[in-house]
Design a protein around this motif. Sequence first.
Motif, PDB file in Angstrom:
ATOM      1  N   GLU A   1     -37.418   1.384 -59.532  1.00 22.83           N
ATOM      2  CA  GLU A   1     -36.081   2.278 -59.675  1.00 22.83           C
ATOM      3  C   GLU A   1     -35.114   1.973 -61.002  1.00 22.83           C
ATOM      4  OE1 GLU A   1     -34.563   2.569 -55.709  1.00 22.83           O
ATOM      5  OE2 GLU A   1     -35.615   4.410 -55.131  1.00 22.83           O
ATOM      6  N   TYR A   2     -35.903   1.363 -61.937  1.00 17.04           N
ATOM      7  CA  TYR A   2     -34.980   0.792 -63.079  1.00 17.04           C
ATOM      8  C   TYR A   2     -35.177   1.824 -63.938  1.00 17.04           C
ATOM      9  CZ  TYR A   2     -33.989  -3.544 -61.006  1.00 17.04           C
ATOM     10  OH  TYR A   2     -33.697  -4.793 -60.308  1.00 17.04           O
ATOM     11  N   VAL A   3     -36.146   2.811 -64.018  1.00 18.47           N
ATOM     12  CA  VAL A   3     -36.403   3.889 -65.039  1.00 18.47           C
ATOM     13  C   VAL A   3     -36.571   5.187 -64.214  1.00 18.47           C
ATOM     14  CG1 VAL A   3     -37.056   2.384 -66.936  1.00 18.47           C
ATOM     15  CG2 VAL A   3     -38.735   3.411 -65.584  1.00 18.47           C
ATOM     16  N   PRO A   4     -36.661   6.275 -64.962  1.00 16.65           N
ATOM     17  CA  PRO A   4     -36.855   7.553 -64.077  1.00 16.65           C
ATOM     18  C   PRO A   4     -38.458   7.570 -63.635  1.00 16.65           C
ATOM     19  CG  PRO A   4     -36.002   8.186 -66.216  1.00 16.65           C
ATOM     20  CD  PRO A   4     -35.991   6.626 -66.240  1.00 16.65           C
ATOM     21  N   LYS A   5     -38.424   8.183 -62.490  1.00 18.78           N
ATOM     22  CA  LYS A   5     -39.668   7.912 -61.720  1.00 18.78           C
ATOM     23  C   LYS A   5     -40.765   8.774 -62.156  1.00 18.78           C
ATOM     24  CE  LYS A   5     -37.392   6.888 -57.252  1.00 18.78           C
ATOM     25  NZ  LYS A   5     -37.070   7.283 -55.903  1.00 18.78           N
ATOM     26  N   MET A   6     -40.331   9.681 -63.142  1.00 19.85           N
ATOM     27  CA  MET A   6     -41.481  10.484 -63.794  1.00 19.85           C
ATOM     28  C   MET A   6     -42.457   9.441 -64.344  1.00 19.85           C
ATOM     29  SD  MET A   6     -39.560  12.150 -67.026  1.00 19.85           S
ATOM     30  CE  MET A   6     -38.634  11.249 -68.236  1.00 19.85           C
TER      31      MET A   6
ATOM     32  N   LYS B   1     -30.818   1.860 -61.769  1.00 13.55           N
ATOM     33  CA  LYS B   1     -30.692   1.271 -60.503  1.00 13.55           C
ATOM     34  C   LYS B   1     -29.658   1.607 -59.438  1.00 13.55           C
ATOM     35  CE  LYS B   1     -32.962  -1.411 -57.689  1.00 13.55           C
ATOM     36  NZ  LYS B   1     -34.107  -1.028 -56.764  1.00 13.55           N
ATOM     37  N   ARG B   2     -28.350   1.665 -60.093  1.00 15.19           N
ATOM     38  CA  ARG B   2     -27.263   1.866 -59.022  1.00 15.19           C
ATOM     39  C   ARG B   2     -27.376   3.074 -58.913  1.00 15.19           C
ATOM     40  NH1 ARG B   2     -24.518  -1.186 -62.873  1.00 15.19           N
ATOM     41  NH2 ARG B   2     -23.763   0.403 -63.833  1.00 15.19           N
ATOM     42  N   HIS B   3     -27.589   4.290 -59.774  1.00 11.15           N
ATOM     43  CA  HIS B   3     -27.648   5.636 -59.261  1.00 11.15           C
ATOM     44  C   HIS B   3     -28.788   5.884 -58.274  1.00 11.15           C
ATOM     45  CE1 HIS B   3     -27.793   9.851 -59.694  1.00 11.15           C
ATOM     46  NE2 HIS B   3     -28.894   9.969 -59.526  1.00 11.15           N
TER      47      HIS B   3
END
Length: 717
Positions: A414-419, A533-535
């Motif tokens: 979850e450090y970059v968009p999950k796409m 990640k926080r989001h």
Amino acid sequence: MLPSLSEEQVRALRRVGRAWGRVSAAPEVWREALPVEPDIGSFPAKAEASTAWFGRVVPLTPLRARAAEGRAVPVPEGGGPAEAGSLVRRVLIGAPLASSAFVKERMRKLVALPVLSADVLSSVAYAPEAMLAVLVLAGTAGLTYSLPIAAIVVFLMLAVGVSYRQTIRAYPHGGGSYIVAGDNLGPVAGLVAAAGLMTDYILTVAVSIASGIAAVTSVLPGLRPLTVPLGVLVIMVLLAGNLRGIRQAGSLFAAPTYAFIIAMLVLIGYGLVDAARGGFHRVPAPHVPVTEAVGVLLIARAFSSGATAMTGIEAISNAVPAFRPVEWRNARTTLTWMLGLLITMFVGIVALIHLTGVVPTSRETVLSQLAHLSFGNGWFYVYVQAATAAVLLLAANTAFNDFPRVLSLLARDEYVPKMFLRLGDRLAYSGGIVLLSLAAALVYVAFDGRTNALIPLYAVGVFLAFTLSQSGMVVHWWRRRDPHWRKSLVFNATGAALAGLVLLTAGISKFTAGAWAALIAIALFLLVTTSIKRHYVTARETLRLRPHAVDLPTRVEAGPLAPAARTADGLQADRETEEIPGEIHHLSVVPIATMDLAGMRTLAYAASLGQPVLAVHISVSEEEERRFRAYWSLWGNHLPLQTVLSPYRALVAPLVHYIETLHRLNPDLTLTVILPEVVTRHRRHQILHSRTAGRLRRGLRHLPKIVITTVPFHLPC
């Protein structure tokens, strides 16, 4: 794709189910009210996949409908923009591969060597020249340092290469710098290592292509004005090739790498034999003007430039899962082959440069000069230049294999968009491949395709990753203390110390020459990824199932759920002639991915309408299908559920096919597709969440009597 529920969430799901039972009609009432048969077909089974050259090829065809009572199912008409776009994609990248083809898409050692080693092996075409380009600033006196510096670089290759053999043994399922540093030094160290790797992979593409175009223009000087357009064109070719899948990319790019290896070995062998005839007499280098005195800083810059020959050496440890079984053993063997070839070619090229007195010029590359001296303008000179250009242009393929893989690991955490976590049609991480292509093209154009301008940015990122990875391995062995752990710890400690020395040298000596840009890029990467990640943490906590936080439907009795009457045929529905409410017969279809607050709110909204409801879950594996049905049963099975197994990892396309088939089997019904929609406080965060509603609306807008509506769930961030 389906997140697991914690024990607390399972208990909450049971409580919510009991609350639903108090306000909703019985589950059997909802099932009897359905005006359709939910099980309308399936996608082709794995056993029915047709075999082709490159694994199992399964076209993404519509569901094979099971027509009830012998009724004919209308065949969808072809044509239209969506079908045309799909046809173009199939021509360019091929038909989708089923998940069962993944094992067939793995690489054997002879394919993995060129695919994963093209970057590091091709670096002998520019790393010795980059080292000499710094030393030549000190004139003839500076050139005398080439052999000692090359010897140190070779020792560094050995130390780091052996260290990565230990990494593969410790992480047999793939252990790149991000995983090793994160596991042993903490999440921040893992992110820093990932930032260094991502920067290095982008520059790998830009530098390799710049060097390849330089090799081409050495033979064809008239193409120099087209340096930038030619480089961008090559990036687009690499993009298309890699979107077709890793095995096809290996088949496409293996030949140039082997051709380059043959060219270098013949060039080195011929040159050394020719030098032996003359008693290894060294030809004096031509006089070059002195523009900088020999000093520690000059030597350090030359050393860090020569060390760029190691960029890409960790690619094999990153890609262990891409090998055929036994994965880790094949990966170690391939790494040993790569290391032997790299040292042989690097030492041979440096020795020939020393014996022939060749110096770098702006008009011709060093390799071109060596080939001219050995073969004149004959056919083998052309072969050497063609093989060099081809491998340099395609060496970027190593980055195309590893950049998307690292990006998918970051998406998993979850450090970059999950796409970036999803595999594309051809079992490749398509999103990461496209992002790498765009970033590399931007860097290449910004620096006008000049290799010398790109090299100073190169070493910082990769040796930052090397240092953190090897330091992490030292901590790993110290904690685990497996058999022979002391020997392994010494190997990795040596690699960490040497990589750290190169990092420090490159950072100081090349800071003003462009290394500062790489450091800023790494800092920005850390800022963006920690913000993402926080989001995700906030969103997950907000969407988590909790008692007394789930919306319930208003009390629904059995009366409104009487099955809708069917028309004699579908003509009325196709003409959309309903003009009064009583002529409209409803079915609410609720696509649901996870049992979270957004999904439960959508189910409650659909049930509160008092019309028949059908929940649909698209599963990408049989295990996920079983797990979702288990969660549904824990909730109480209050609404009818249909699961559809998608063997292509796609979600929207199978859902469109299912709804379209449902419509054609029941043209008298108005289908209202009710979707949960996560709404973020800031628009920039919306890209981090699914945009299924918009894609589904575009896919179904050509069909009559299908309504798309969304139930918003607002996040506080």
